[in-house]
Design an enzyme around this catalytic site. Structure first.
Site, PDB file in Angstrom:
ATOM      1  N   SER A 291       0.829  -1.196   0.000  1.00 58.72           N
ATOM      2  CA  SER A 291       0.000   0.000   0.000  1.00 58.72           C
ATOM      3  C   SER A 291       0.871   1.257   0.000  1.00 58.72           C
ATOM      4  CB  SER A 291      -0.960  -0.044   1.187  1.00 58.72           C
ATOM      5  OG  SER A 291      -1.969   0.922   1.066  1.00 58.72           O
TER       6      SER A 291
ATOM      7  N   ASP B 293      -9.776  -4.951  -4.927  1.00 54.95           N
ATOM      8  CA  ASP B 293      -9.255  -3.844  -4.117  1.00 54.95           C
ATOM      9  C   ASP B 293     -10.016  -2.552  -4.440  1.00 54.95           C
ATOM     10  OD1 ASP B 293      -7.679  -1.871  -2.837  1.00 54.95           O
ATOM     11  OD2 ASP B 293      -5.871  -3.087  -3.077  1.00 54.95           O
TER      12      ASP B 293
ATOM     13  N   HIS C  92      -8.598  -4.778  -0.408  1.00 51.98           N
ATOM     14  CA  HIS C  92      -7.255  -4.248  -0.171  1.00 51.98           C
ATOM     15  C   HIS C  92      -6.479  -5.097   0.829  1.00 51.98           C
ATOM     16  CE1 HIS C  92      -4.244  -1.090  -0.418  1.00 51.98           C
ATOM     17  NE2 HIS C  92      -4.259  -0.926   0.893  1.00 51.98           N
TER      18      HIS C  92
END
Length: 275
Positions: free
Chosen positions: A34, A199, A238
């Site tokens: 991320s 995601d 995610h």
């Protein structure tokens, strides 16, 4: 809010200074998840001769308009809390209500809807089976879960720090200078993008767009360093990149073991969902 704004390049430069202090001059690989994936890409851009391989997990080349807007919503919860006081809250206490609500939204967006349904459904927090609400304050199980997760989170987080990280992520674009194509072209190392198709924060289409752009730039420049993709299956969005990263273990191992310009075998690319 007098502290200078920070960027992903600032994070990378601090890390580089630490490595310099230890006499480390070459990195076999830089990997991150991320926000860490953004830093991994920035490492490849800032120090292309030092980084031998890059593994961005749930990351791409820049924060798009949707991500910028989403992070603005997160920041709004904190800034609308009367206790925030434009960041001058250290003598009176943190804006915990705003920070808690911001965390709840980020938790909910960090998962895919199917994960929420599978884990919570429409169950009530108190465990009763009736479909009817008894009072205005009755909570569904997912509401209680979000409250608990956010309440735990805010015990160890500073609101201004949270806001500065949001700004750094909103402002992220590889290189932070000039055209995106020019900055992506500076990255010389092989790249293994790992992503989840569900995601909602870092969409698979944006990951694929980044990888394809780098491939095209390398084809034009004659750079033989490969750009690969590994798709993680799951219903958690995610956070599948955390929960299910073991799915990519074999791909990561082969990527790390190969010489930088060695072409992967076909079977090593069988889950290249972006091609």
């Amino acid at each position: 809010m007098n502290f200078p704004l920070i960027t992903m390049r600032d994070f990378v430069n601090v890390q580089k200074a630490l490595l310099d202090s230890q006499g480390i001059t070459s990195l076999h690989a830089v990997a991150g998840l991320s926000m860490g994936a953004m830093q991994a890409m920035e490492w490849g851009n800032a120090y292309p001769n030092m980084v031998k391989r890059i593994i961005p997990v749930a990351g791409h080349a820049y924060s798009d308009a949707h991500l910028v807007g989403f992070f603005d919503l997160l920041a709004a919860f904190i800034k609308l809390d009367p206790k925030w006081k434009n960041g001058n809250y250290y003598a009176t206490g943190q804006p915990l209500d705003g920070l808690r609500e911001a965390r709840k939204l980020s938790l909910l967006t960090g998962v895919y809807w199917q994960w929420s349904q599978d884990n919570f459904g429409r169950a009530w927090a108190d465990g009763r089976t009736s479909v009817r609400r008894n009072s205005f304050n009755d909570k569904y199980k997912i509401e209680a879960g979000l409250d608990a997760g956010a309440t735990s989170y805010v015990q160890d987080v500073d609101a201004n720090h949270f806001l500065y990280r949001l700004k750094a992520t909103q402002d992220y674009i590889v290189g932070h200078n000039g055209s995106l194509a020019d900055e992506l072209a500076r990255i010389k190392a092989p790249i293994l993008f790992i992503y989840s198709p569900n995601d909602l924060v870092i969409p698979a289409d944006k990951v694929c767009e980044t990888g394809r752009m780098i491939r095209a730039l390398r084809d034009e420049a004659g750079n033989r360093a490969v750009v690969e993709f590994a798709e993680i299956e799951g219903n958690a969005g995610h956070v599948d990149s955390i929960f299910s990263i073991s799915q990519a273990a074999g791909r990561i191992e082969r990527f790390l073991d190969r010489e930088p310009y060695e072409t992967p075998r076909r079977r090593a690319r069988r889950r290249d969902g972006c091609s």
